[in-house]
Design a protein around this motif. Structure first.
Motif, PDB file in Angstrom:
ATOM      1  N   TYR A  87     -16.221  -4.546 -16.891  1.00 30.11           N
ATOM      2  CA  TYR A  87     -17.283  -5.299 -16.055  1.00 30.11           C
ATOM      3  C   TYR A  87     -18.468  -5.497 -16.482  1.00 30.11           C
ATOM      4  N   MET A  88     -18.877  -4.677 -17.741  1.00 24.08           N
ATOM      5  CA  MET A  88     -20.421  -5.035 -18.320  1.00 24.08           C
ATOM      6  C   MET A  88     -20.639  -5.927 -18.882  1.00 24.08           C
ATOM      7  N   LEU A  89     -19.268  -6.368 -19.951  1.00 20.10           N
ATOM      8  CA  LEU A  89     -19.570  -7.635 -20.442  1.00 20.10           C
ATOM      9  C   LEU A  89     -20.297  -8.341 -19.801  1.00 20.10           C
ATOM     10  N   VAL A  90     -18.561  -8.970 -18.367  1.00 27.17           N
ATOM     11  CA  VAL A  90     -19.423 -10.081 -17.706  1.00 27.17           C
ATOM     12  C   VAL A  90     -20.488  -9.638 -16.861  1.00 27.17           C
ATOM     13  N   GLY A  91     -21.075  -8.827 -16.633  1.00 23.09           N
ATOM     14  CA  GLY A  91     -22.598  -8.148 -16.592  1.00 23.09           C
ATOM     15  C   GLY A  91     -23.721  -8.662 -17.621  1.00 23.09           C
ATOM     16  N   ALA A 145      -7.983  -7.471 -19.825  1.00 20.44           N
ATOM     17  CA  ALA A 145      -7.688  -6.062 -21.482  1.00 20.44           C
ATOM     18  C   ALA A 145      -6.409  -5.156 -20.272  1.00 20.44           C
ATOM     19  N   ARG A 146      -6.164  -5.189 -19.755  1.00 22.66           N
ATOM     20  CA  ARG A 146      -5.528  -3.689 -19.152  1.00 22.66           C
ATOM     21  C   ARG A 146      -3.942  -4.103 -19.721  1.00 22.66           C
ATOM     22  N   ARG A 147      -3.451  -5.550 -19.799  1.00 18.93           N
ATOM     23  CA  ARG A 147      -2.271  -5.724 -20.322  1.00 18.93           C
ATOM     24  C   ARG A 147      -2.495  -5.278 -22.015  1.00 18.93           C
ATOM     25  N   TYR A 148      -3.266  -4.690 -22.218  1.00 24.84           N
ATOM     26  CA  TYR A 148      -3.829  -4.865 -23.993  1.00 24.84           C
ATOM     27  C   TYR A 148      -4.207  -3.324 -24.568  1.00 24.84           C
ATOM     28  N   GLY A 149      -3.286  -2.081 -23.148  1.00 25.06           N
ATOM     29  CA  GLY A 149      -4.131  -1.038 -22.968  1.00 25.06           C
ATOM     30  C   GLY A 149      -5.148  -0.115 -23.179  1.00 25.06           C
ATOM     31  N   LEU A 150      -6.320  -1.216 -23.297  1.00 30.72           N
ATOM     32  CA  LEU A 150      -8.071  -1.347 -23.465  1.00 30.72           C
ATOM     33  C   LEU A 150      -9.137  -0.760 -21.874  1.00 30.72           C
ATOM     34  N   PRO A 151      -9.289  -0.162 -21.652  1.00 32.46           N
ATOM     35  CA  PRO A 151     -10.446   0.053 -20.013  1.00 32.46           C
ATOM     36  C   PRO A 151     -10.568  -1.002 -19.518  1.00 32.46           C
ATOM     37  N   SER A 152     -11.070  -0.529 -18.129  1.00 31.87           N
ATOM     38  CA  SER A 152     -11.612  -1.808 -16.959  1.00 31.87           C
ATOM     39  C   SER A 152     -13.446  -1.315 -17.510  1.00 31.87           C
ATOM     40  N   ILE A 153     -13.742  -0.441 -17.770  1.00 35.83           N
ATOM     41  CA  ILE A 153     -15.234  -0.232 -17.407  1.00 35.83           C
ATOM     42  C   ILE A 153     -16.060  -1.489 -18.550  1.00 35.83           C
ATOM     43  N   GLY A 171     -19.950 -12.105  -5.597  1.00 30.93           N
ATOM     44  CA  GLY A 171     -19.421 -12.768  -5.899  1.00 30.93           C
ATOM     45  C   GLY A 171     -18.184 -12.798  -6.897  1.00 30.93           C
ATOM     46  N   ALA A 172     -18.673 -14.391  -7.537  1.00 30.62           N
ATOM     47  CA  ALA A 172     -18.202 -14.560  -9.461  1.00 30.62           C
ATOM     48  C   ALA A 172     -17.749 -13.821 -10.005  1.00 30.62           C
ATOM     49  N   THR A 173     -19.097 -12.599  -9.900  1.00 31.76           N
ATOM     50  CA  THR A 173     -19.508 -12.122 -11.762  1.00 31.76           C
ATOM     51  C   THR A 173     -18.302 -11.240 -10.639  1.00 31.76           C
ATOM     52  N   VAL A 174     -18.282 -10.414  -9.926  1.00 27.22           N
ATOM     53  CA  VAL A 174     -16.770  -9.759  -9.595  1.00 27.22           C
ATOM     54  C   VAL A 174     -15.802 -10.077  -9.990  1.00 27.22           C
ATOM     55  N   LEU A 175     -15.356 -11.510  -9.449  1.00 31.72           N
ATOM     56  CA  LEU A 175     -14.381 -11.815  -9.362  1.00 31.72           C
ATOM     57  C   LEU A 175     -14.047 -11.952 -11.221  1.00 31.72           C
ATOM     58  N   ILE A 176     -15.359 -11.953 -11.832  1.00 27.46           N
ATOM     59  CA  ILE A 176     -14.545 -12.564 -13.486  1.00 27.46           C
ATOM     60  C   ILE A 176     -14.436 -11.331 -14.051  1.00 27.46           C
ATOM     61  N   ALA A 177     -15.393 -10.520 -13.577  1.00 21.47           N
ATOM     62  CA  ALA A 177     -15.141  -8.672 -14.156  1.00 21.47           C
ATOM     63  C   ALA A 177     -13.822  -8.417 -13.769  1.00 21.47           C
ATOM     64  N   GLY A 178     -13.243  -8.330 -12.686  1.00 22.11           N
ATOM     65  CA  GLY A 178     -11.591  -8.413 -12.312  1.00 22.11           C
ATOM     66  C   GLY A 178     -10.456  -9.414 -13.051  1.00 22.11           C
ATOM     67  N   LEU A 179     -10.568 -10.186 -13.396  1.00 22.26           N
ATOM     68  CA  LEU A 179      -9.914 -11.055 -14.074  1.00 22.26           C
ATOM     69  C   LEU A 179      -9.771 -10.100 -15.307  1.00 22.26           C
ATOM     70  N   LEU A 180     -10.979 -10.344 -16.247  1.00 20.61           N
ATOM     71  CA  LEU A 180     -10.810 -10.147 -17.299  1.00 20.61           C
ATOM     72  C   LEU A 180     -10.521  -8.123 -17.337  1.00 20.61           C
ATOM     73  N   ALA A 181     -10.861  -7.439 -17.114  1.00 17.25           N
ATOM     74  CA  ALA A 181     -10.636  -6.268 -16.703  1.00 17.25           C
ATOM     75  C   ALA A 181      -8.642  -6.010 -16.625  1.00 17.25           C
ATOM     76  N   ARG A 182      -7.831  -7.495 -15.640  1.00 14.68           N
ATOM     77  CA  ARG A 182      -6.677  -7.500 -15.656  1.00 14.68           C
ATOM     78  C   ARG A 182      -6.354  -7.611 -17.440  1.00 14.68           C
TER      79      ARG A 182
END
Length: 497
Positions: free
Chosen positions: A34-38, A23-31, A10-21
């Motif tokens: 997710y990998m970086l957090v993993g 990244a989206r502000r700067y036009g970067l993809p979310s995939i 849960g903590a890993t997925v939550l952190i990944a989602g926050l980081l993706a959010r």
């Protein structure tokens, strides 16, 4: 799975989602996020370890993989591919052929093994449809003339993925002899053909099996069918990914398709995120140094191959330098399919370096592709005219659009004029000639002293001019400030090849 693992997941997925959010502000993809957090919180990286045993997530990650491919099948636009014409198929064949062949040669040069080379060829050869689509939307290029070509090529790449997986599965199963390998390949393509026949003739029966008035039961039945067919595919040695993709293709041809999109596919995003996080968790950072140089070479190779494919497509469709560069750079991103191939390779016990190699390769291109695509205008300046054809000296940096709202004003597309009448009357020289496609008046270009063509457009309100120079067929719309071209498959004027 105990509570500590649930907390870590849960903590890993939550952190990944926050980081993706972010990244989206700067036009970067979310995939990549997710990998970086993993990678950061996995057992292969020093520091906090949120998930100690990534293998415990294997079933959830497999479900993410299955739903990813199922989504591809549901969204597969068969009519768009069939209606693209021969030029689109040829452009896609060139793009796939150049990238896959270059990837195969690169894989063989690495010396990791023949099966590994086939995996690398697929990882380097197939663009990420998610990243490509996201780029087109964020860069506001959906109405560009080259965009239907880009989308068509990506769709055909997705179809090629199914065939490639069918070919790769027997290889990954490591058949003991040539005869065994041939039998496995035949079985794979036979099963694929069976699924195609079900999609063609049995889609209604399959839809009736999962259809229900209650949304809850409909979602449960659909997921159950997808997982069942994927499992049967895997048991037959074909690949669970193929079974999921073909199940989506079957349901895409039925009246329940919209309900599938509305009720089932949202689950894909959650489980797909877990899939990408889990892939990151399996990466051992100690191996990254060994693949850094191969990744750098692979990125450069992909860039060159994509630009070459963009030039080939531009020549086929009559685009200028900007269109060629847009095609090549927009399709540069690699993502979910490269990771899927790497996952299958690792599960088959192939060289462990494939995981870190594909992970870093995808991460680099996911960042580089949006940056290069955004600044494609500057790359277009460097492309000489002879690569495409003569006649693009003054428009190479401009985007060609099919969204011009003044195409109905085009009435005259040919002229025999060889001089600017007003320049002749004034006794001055001109550089090039332009034709008003509304009234047929010929005037000099904006590089000429008097700029009579632009002056006529302002005075008359006639919006579009066409180059009157031999070998040039481009048009410019003054109100929309863009090059204009008929939509893909639309009727072209007599002066356009």
């Amino acid at each position: 799975m105990g509570h500590p693992d649930l907390i870590g997941l849960g903590a890993t997925v939550l952190i990944a989602g926050l980081l993706a959010r972010i990244a989206r502000r700067y036009g970067l993809p979310s995939i990549p996020c997710y990998m970086l957090v993993g990678i950061a919180f996995g057992p292969g990286t020093p520091g906090p370890e949120l998930v100690r045993h990534p293998g415990d997530l294997a079933v959830i990650a497999a479900l993410g993989l299955v739903l990813l491919l199922f989504h591809l099948g549901v969204e597969f636009p068969v009519d768009q591919v069939l209606g693209g014409g021969r030029r689109l198929f040829l452009a896609a064949v060139i793009c796939i052929g150049v990238n896959v062949c270059a990837g195969l040669l690169f894989g063989l040069v690495l010396g990791w093994g023949g099966s590994e080379a086939l995996v690398i060829a697929g990882a380097l050869g197939i663009s990420s449809s998610a990243i490509v689509t996201k780029l087109l939307i964020e860069l506001h290029r959906l109405t560009n003339a080259e965009t239907p070509v880009i989308l068509g090529i990506v769709v055909i790449e997705d179809l090629f993925l199914a065939l490639y997986l069918a070919l790769l599965s027997p290889v990954l199963s490591q058949a003991g002899s040539a005869a065994g390998l041939a039998a496995d390949v035949a079985a794979s393509f036979g099963f694929l053909l069976l699924l195609f026949l079900v999609a063609r003739f049995g889609a209604r029966a399959v839809a009736s099996l999962v259809d229900s008035r209650e949304d809850e039961l409909f979602a449960v039945l659909t997921i159950g069918l997808v997982v069942l067919v994927a499992g049967l595919s895997d048991r037959l040695g074909v690949s669970d990914a193929i079974g999921a993709l073909m199940t989506g293709l079957v349901l895409s041809r039925t009246e329940i398709r919209e309900r599938v999109v509305r009720l089932v596919l949202p689950l894909r995003d959650v489980f797909a995120a877990v899939f990408f996080v889990t892939f990151g968790l399996t990466i051992d950072v100690a191996r990254l140094g060994a693949v850094a140089a191969p990744v750098g070479i692979a990125v450069a190779l992909t860039l060159v191959c994509n630009l070459a494919a963009g030039v080939a497509a531009a020549r086929l469709f009559g685009f200028n330098q900007r269109g060629a560069v847009n095609i090549g750079l927009t399709m540069l991103g690699r993502g979910e399919f490269s990771l899927i191939l790497a996952t299958l390779a690792l599960a088959a016990g192939l060289d462990a370096r494939i995981g870190p190699f594909v992970a870093i390769y995808v991460l680099v291109l996911a960042v580089v592709s949006p940056l290069l695509a955004t600044h494609s205008r500057y790359a277009a300046r460097l492309m000489p005219d002879w690569i495409l054809r003569p006649g693009w000296r003054y428009v190479r940096e401009e985007t060609i659009s099919t969204s011009c709202t003044h195409l109905d004003r085009i009435r005259i597309t040919e002229t025999d004029a060889e001089e600017c009448p007003q320049c002749v009357a004034e006794g001055i020289d001109w550089v090039e000639l332009r034709l008003c496609v509304t009234c047929g008046r010929v005037g000099c270009c904006d590089d000429s002293p008097r700029r009579h063509a632009s002056a006529h457009a302002r005075e008359s309100g006639h919006p579009i001019i066409q180059s009157a120079e031999p070998g040039e067929d481009w048009r410019w719309c003054f109100p929309d400030e863009t090059l204009v071209q008929a939509p893909l498959g639309g009727r072209r004027s007599a002066t356009v090849d």
